[in-house]
Write an enzyme that holds these catalytic residues in place. Sequence first.
Site, PDB file in Angstrom:
ATOM      1  N   GLN A 125      16.407 -76.435  41.225  1.00  0.00           N
ATOM      2  CA  GLN A 125      16.950 -75.186  41.774  1.00  0.00           C
ATOM      3  C   GLN A 125      15.999 -74.561  42.786  1.00  0.00           C
ATOM      4  O   GLN A 125      14.914 -74.106  42.413  1.00  0.00           O
ATOM      5  CB  GLN A 125      17.197 -74.200  40.619  1.00  0.00           C
ATOM      6  CG  GLN A 125      17.759 -72.858  41.055  1.00  0.00           C
ATOM      7  CD  GLN A 125      17.764 -71.836  39.926  1.00  0.00           C
ATOM      8  OE1 GLN A 125      16.962 -71.924  39.000  1.00  0.00           O
ATOM      9  NE2 GLN A 125      18.651 -70.866  39.996  1.00  0.00           N
ATOM     10  N   GLY A 126      16.387 -74.527  44.033  1.00  0.00           N
ATOM     11  CA  GLY A 126      15.522 -73.970  45.073  1.00  0.00           C
ATOM     12  C   GLY A 126      15.962 -72.594  45.514  1.00  0.00           C
ATOM     13  O   GLY A 126      16.532 -72.418  46.586  1.00  0.00           O
ATOM     14  N   TYR A 127      15.709 -71.620  44.689  1.00  0.00           N
ATOM     15  CA  TYR A 127      16.035 -70.235  45.016  1.00  0.00           C
ATOM     16  C   TYR A 127      14.772 -69.472  45.409  1.00  0.00           C
ATOM     17  O   TYR A 127      14.623 -69.004  46.517  1.00  0.00           O
ATOM     18  CB  TYR A 127      16.661 -69.535  43.801  1.00  0.00           C
ATOM     19  CG  TYR A 127      18.143 -69.753  43.596  1.00  0.00           C
ATOM     20  CD1 TYR A 127      18.794 -70.857  44.137  1.00  0.00           C
ATOM     21  CD2 TYR A 127      18.888 -68.847  42.855  1.00  0.00           C
ATOM     22  CE1 TYR A 127      20.152 -71.050  43.930  1.00  0.00           C
ATOM     23  CE2 TYR A 127      20.253 -69.025  42.645  1.00  0.00           C
ATOM     24  CZ  TYR A 127      20.872 -70.124  43.182  1.00  0.00           C
ATOM     25  OH  TYR A 127      22.214 -70.306  42.975  1.00  0.00           O
ATOM     26  N   SER A 128      13.855 -69.356  44.428  1.00  0.00           N
ATOM     27  CA  SER A 128      12.710 -68.465  44.608  1.00  0.00           C
ATOM     28  C   SER A 128      11.783 -68.937  45.719  1.00  0.00           C
ATOM     29  O   SER A 128      11.630 -70.126  45.965  1.00  0.00           O
ATOM     30  CB  SER A 128      11.908 -68.383  43.312  1.00  0.00           C
ATOM     31  OG  SER A 128      12.735 -68.041  42.246  1.00  0.00           O
ATOM     32  N   GLU A 243      24.017 -69.085  34.388  1.00  0.00           N
ATOM     33  CA  GLU A 243      22.672 -69.335  33.890  1.00  0.00           C
ATOM     34  C   GLU A 243      22.400 -68.430  32.690  1.00  0.00           C
ATOM     35  O   GLU A 243      21.816 -68.836  31.714  1.00  0.00           O
ATOM     36  CB  GLU A 243      21.702 -69.037  35.039  1.00  0.00           C
ATOM     37  CG  GLU A 243      20.285 -69.504  34.812  1.00  0.00           C
ATOM     38  CD  GLU A 243      19.387 -69.171  36.015  1.00  0.00           C
ATOM     39  OE1 GLU A 243      19.912 -68.864  37.102  1.00  0.00           O
ATOM     40  OE2 GLU A 243      18.172 -69.223  35.836  1.00  0.00           O
ATOM     41  N   SER A 379      14.321 -61.502  35.799  1.00  0.00           N
ATOM     42  CA  SER A 379      13.389 -60.973  34.788  1.00  0.00           C
ATOM     43  C   SER A 379      14.104 -59.977  33.870  1.00  0.00           C
ATOM     44  O   SER A 379      15.172 -59.459  34.221  1.00  0.00           O
ATOM     45  CB  SER A 379      12.214 -60.278  35.466  1.00  0.00           C
ATOM     46  OG  SER A 379      12.623 -59.001  35.927  1.00  0.00           O
ATOM     47  N   GLU A 381      13.323 -57.027  33.261  1.00  0.00           N
ATOM     48  CA  GLU A 381      13.437 -55.713  33.928  1.00  0.00           C
ATOM     49  C   GLU A 381      14.675 -55.711  34.835  1.00  0.00           C
ATOM     50  O   GLU A 381      15.450 -54.748  34.835  1.00  0.00           O
ATOM     51  CB  GLU A 381      12.192 -55.417  34.774  1.00  0.00           C
ATOM     52  CG  GLU A 381      10.949 -55.021  33.967  1.00  0.00           C
ATOM     53  CD  GLU A 381      10.210 -56.201  33.363  1.00  0.00           C
ATOM     54  OE1 GLU A 381      10.515 -57.352  33.758  1.00  0.00           O
ATOM     55  OE2 GLU A 381       9.332 -55.992  32.503  1.00  0.00           O
TER      56      GLU A 381
HETATM   57  C1  LIG Z   1       8.342 -71.163  34.326  1.00  0.00           C
HETATM   58  C2  LIG Z   1       9.211 -70.705  35.460  1.00  0.00           C
HETATM   59  C3  LIG Z   1      10.218 -71.518  35.930  1.00  0.00           C
HETATM   60  C4  LIG Z   1      10.986 -71.147  37.025  1.00  0.00           C
HETATM   61  N1  LIG Z   1      11.918 -72.012  37.510  1.00  0.00           N
HETATM   62  C5  LIG Z   1      12.565 -71.702  38.676  1.00  0.00           C
HETATM   63  C6  LIG Z   1      13.414 -72.649  39.311  1.00  0.00           C
HETATM   64  O1  LIG Z   1      13.603 -73.758  38.812  1.00  0.00           O
HETATM   65  N2  LIG Z   1      14.000 -72.322  40.489  1.00  0.00           N
HETATM   66  C7  LIG Z   1      13.810 -71.089  41.062  1.00  0.00           C
HETATM   67  O2  LIG Z   1      14.375 -70.842  42.106  1.00  0.00           O
HETATM   68  N3  LIG Z   1      13.010 -70.168  40.488  1.00  0.00           N
HETATM   69  C8  LIG Z   1      12.371 -70.446  39.307  1.00  0.00           C
HETATM   70  N4  LIG Z   1      11.529 -69.520  38.735  1.00  0.00           N
HETATM   71  C9  LIG Z   1      11.256 -68.272  39.454  1.00  0.00           C
HETATM   72  C10 LIG Z   1      11.768 -67.027  38.771  1.00  0.00           C
HETATM   73  O3  LIG Z   1      13.115 -66.895  38.910  1.00  0.00           O
HETATM   74  C11 LIG Z   1      10.962 -65.844  39.347  1.00  0.00           C
HETATM   75  O4  LIG Z   1       9.666 -65.946  38.852  1.00  0.00           O
HETATM   76  C12 LIG Z   1      11.565 -64.515  38.990  1.00  0.00           C
HETATM   77  O5  LIG Z   1      12.706 -64.302  39.699  1.00  0.00           O
HETATM   78  C13 LIG Z   1      10.587 -63.360  39.245  1.00  0.00           C
HETATM   79  O6  LIG Z   1      10.135 -63.368  40.550  1.00  0.00           O
HETATM   80  P1  LIG Z   1       8.580 -63.276  40.872  1.00  0.00           P
HETATM   81  O7  LIG Z   1       7.882 -64.293  40.078  1.00  0.00           O
HETATM   82  O8  LIG Z   1       8.422 -63.336  42.337  1.00  0.00           O
HETATM   83  O9  LIG Z   1       8.137 -61.854  40.346  1.00  0.00           O
HETATM   84  P2  LIG Z   1       8.391 -60.459  41.061  1.00  0.00           P
HETATM   85  O10 LIG Z   1       9.770 -60.373  41.540  1.00  0.00           O
HETATM   86  O11 LIG Z   1       7.286 -60.211  42.013  1.00  0.00           O
HETATM   87  O12 LIG Z   1       8.252 -59.487  39.834  1.00  0.00           O
HETATM   88  C14 LIG Z   1       7.015 -59.032  39.310  1.00  0.00           C
HETATM   89  C15 LIG Z   1       7.308 -57.995  38.252  1.00  0.00           C
HETATM   90  O13 LIG Z   1       7.971 -56.898  38.836  1.00  0.00           O
HETATM   91  C16 LIG Z   1       9.171 -56.612  38.140  1.00  0.00           C
HETATM   92  N5  LIG Z   1      10.170 -56.083  39.047  1.00  0.00           N
HETATM   93  C17 LIG Z   1      10.541 -56.592  40.246  1.00  0.00           C
HETATM   94  N6  LIG Z   1      11.503 -55.839  40.775  1.00  0.00           N
HETATM   95  C18 LIG Z   1      11.760 -54.835  39.913  1.00  0.00           C
HETATM   96  C19 LIG Z   1      12.655 -53.724  39.902  1.00  0.00           C
HETATM   97  N7  LIG Z   1      13.504 -53.499  40.900  1.00  0.00           N
HETATM   98  N8  LIG Z   1      12.639 -52.891  38.830  1.00  0.00           N
HETATM   99  C20 LIG Z   1      11.788 -53.111  37.813  1.00  0.00           C
HETATM  100  N9  LIG Z   1      10.926 -54.123  37.771  1.00  0.00           N
HETATM  101  C21 LIG Z   1      10.902 -54.988  38.813  1.00  0.00           C
HETATM  102  C22 LIG Z   1       9.565 -57.935  37.543  1.00  0.00           C
HETATM  103  O14 LIG Z   1      10.425 -57.767  36.441  1.00  0.00           O
HETATM  104  C23 LIG Z   1       8.231 -58.506  37.157  1.00  0.00           C
HETATM  105  O15 LIG Z   1       7.819 -57.994  35.924  1.00  0.00           O
HETATM  106  C24 LIG Z   1      10.765 -69.884  37.629  1.00  0.00           C
HETATM  107  C25 LIG Z   1       9.773 -69.051  37.128  1.00  0.00           C
HETATM  108  C26 LIG Z   1       8.992 -69.439  36.065  1.00  0.00           C
HETATM  109  C27 LIG Z   1       7.914 -68.514  35.567  1.00  0.00           C
END
Ligand SMILES: Cc1cc2nc3c(=O)[nH]c(=O)nc-3n(C[C@H](O)[C@H](O)[C@H](O)COP(=O)(O)OP(=O)(O)OC[C@H]3O[C@@H](n4cnc5c(N)ncnc54)[C@H](O)[C@@H]3O)c2cc1C
Lengths: 394, 378
Positions: A125-128, A243, A379, A381
């Site tokens: 999955q290439g989203y993030s 999901e 997340s 949150e």
């Molecule tokens: C083990 C693992 C596997 C993953 N696998 C995939 C994958 O296969 N494909 C893919 O595309 N992605 C994947 N992800 C990515 C995952 O979806 C992101 O980590 C997630 O969306 C959070 O983004 P971030 O890490 O950039 O954190 P950030 O978005 O920077 O968040 C940091 C903190 O801020 C909080 N936050 C952010 N915005 C708000 C808000 N508006 N209100 C309150 N709190 C907020 C968050 O909840 C978090 O606690 C994976 C992540 C992990 C850890």
Amino acid sequence: MDFNFTKEDEAFRAEVRAFIEEKYPDSLKGKVRRDELEREDFLAWHKVLAEKGWVAPSWPEEWGGTDWSVTQRYIWNEENARADTVPLLPFGLSMVGPVIYTFGNEEQKKHYLPRIYNGEDWWCQGYSEPGSGSDLASLRTKAVREGDHYIVNGMKTWTTLAQYADWIFCLVRTDSDAKAQEGISFLLIDMNTPGIEVKPIITLDGSHEVNEVFLTDVKVPVENLIGEENKGWTYAKFLLGHERSGIAGVARSKRNIDRLKEIARSELVDGEQLIRQADFEGKLAQLEIDLTALEFTELRTLASESAGKGPGPESSILKIKGTEIQQRITELTLEAVGYQGMPYQRDLGDNVRPIGPEYAEMSAPTYFNTRKTSIYGGSNEIQRNIIAKMVLGL
Amino acid sequence: MDFSFTEEQTLLRNSIQKFVQDEYDFDTRRKIIASDEGMKEENWQTLAELGLLAAPFTEEQGGFGGGPIETMIVMEEFGRGLVVEPYAPTVIQCGGFLRYAGSSEQQEALIPQIIEGKLKMAFAYAEPQGRYNLADLTTTAEQKGGDFVINGYKAVVIGGPWADKFIVTARTSGSQREEKGVTVFIIDKGADGVSTRDYPTVDGFRASELTLENVVVGKDAVVGEVDNGLPLVEKIADEAIAAYCAEAIGAMKVLNDTTVEYCKTRKQFGQPIGKFQVLQHRMVDMFMEYEQSVSMTYMVNLKLEEDEIERKKAASGAKVQIGKSGRFVGQQSVQLHGGMGMTDELNVGHYFKRLTMIDTAFGNVDHHLKRYAKLSQA
Ligand SMILES: Cc1cc2nc3c(=O)[nH]c(=O)nc-3n(C[C@H](O)[C@H](O)[C@H](O)COP(=O)(O)OP(=O)(O)OC[C@H]3O[C@@H](n4cnc5c(N)ncnc54)[C@H](O)[C@@H]3O)c2cc1C
């Protein structure tokens, strides 16, 4: 309202149980616990199920779905958890698969769905992206149309098991001038295309499950676009709903609570079983009660889903509570084994007797690793924000 | 009432801070824990040169006569740097046994060696069936002639791979969990019948499983009184707890500062994530947990020299606070860092892992909650 299993349900359970007993590959037994799964291990069970016709129960029958009732799906999950089978990877079966059969064209369906079904293609999955996690719509990986190709440049990250993947489904920006959500497209990309580089990210528990994926001038045929250009966000949101509904993990959590109980029976406090200690007993009971509540919430959700209402924003409850319970189980498991969770055993190698009791072996890495569940898949949150906005109207 | 530090104490803190800054940045630590040895001998010599290995010993013993507050300062700064060198096992725990109960021969033979950085020791007390009960021992020491023959097994001996000698608890009389009948011995790692299985721990330290098979030691290996070792063991354990609490607040402080900084710079939805109120409140809770932990750490270190009941209550109370706060701060630091918090590359996960394991050292939250409850009802 009714929560009894019919004779047919019981017969179905017996059938499933017998099937798993007979067909579950011996080579996989114990590997889930020890976190030793490699590419072929994930696929081995998938292929057995594909052959049986049970690998994608919720798909349309036309593409191999089983048309099971909510109860049957529930039984299916329970029996798999009970037998500790290798979980099927969601990326093909429950993410891109449903997007393709819902929004793809006939050729795409014919080409991709059987390959997903049979485990021929491994999807990731290439989203993030580094700058776009919770705020996914801000993503910057760009696809520019040139003739009958898109040229893709950018970077994806946290891509789970990309190291094994044949294909990646990506959200890419196709219109930089439109509003964030309106310039995104959903593109299927062959991982063997020149210009793609995968680099491992090691997580705090020492495992390699996520990666960075770099895309440099990657040529993607326009046929690989799903649906319409710039409508990718709609498909992505649809997928996020899917999901979430799988994420509660009730059956697996039940199994893990049983396992925790076994540990708490083996561990002693002043010569008595840990499970007999009032404090620990109370914590275990609370956990089971929380899980029961979640189980019934999930069943209610599934029932209304099968009555024709798609997974609504309520499914965020399943994600939040499900992951909190999963985390709590690993937390209590580590508590139960105490300092015997300290040895780092990942590099111990095969055929080496573990340090301390076998049940303590993966408790700490599992606890550390499970912190991810409240971060990924939107997340916790963000899930609360969704409920606040979409359900409560705040 | 005065909660300020003396000038000497501040100097002490500065010197350790400088050591951590110069010799223990995160990448250097990463190399140290990945090395075969798992620690750095040069660092140990630096600690000797700085006088840290001498800190708690009396002047007559060749030390500086530092008290709990000095130890607290050392451990807090080590906590900030996630220092793995075996200060707690060698100086605080085994050094404590020698200081309080060592015979003059033992003191004269071993303390100068510790101070000079020539001797490392580890405290082997835990047994799998005993969990956190220090008296629950199946390791036995049988008196034969003038000697003792020791048999048994000790789990997760922190610093074991680096130790030249162990301090071991064994049962010389009484039933498995009886208070009476516990005796403390010094055992050479090289002695016949001593074997170890060494391994890294999940938080970057090293430990050993220790097997003792017909290990013969003389009477001169006994520390303190035969059969009456438990009060001493408990005292050392409480002092170790006070030290680990200090290490924990050092680690929590780094996590909180790092997290606040990250939330100020990480942007999502066009603004720093620190602007989201739910995260602000989370960080406020983390901050309060830290402050409460600092208070309990000061409290226990100030009460270590009080009577036994007060000391035990203080230690248990502090350990409960640190266990809970450490968990909350650790988990939330990872959470607020999002995916980045999950990586091995960032320091956050490493502090989280250390805090998690500190909860298991000398009794976790549940153990100390019960111990506290019993003491406060007595
Ligand atoms: C083990 C693992 C596997 C993953 N696998 C995939 C994958 O296969 N494909 C893919 O595309 N992605 C994947 N992800 C990515 C995952 O979806 C992101 O980590 C997630 O969306 C959070 O983004 P971030 O890490 O950039 O954190 P950030 O978005 O920077 O968040 C940091 C903190 O801020 C909080 N936050 C952010 N915005 C708000 C808000 N508006 N209100 C309150 N709190 C907020 C968050 O909840 C978090 O606690 C994976 C992540 C992990 C850890």
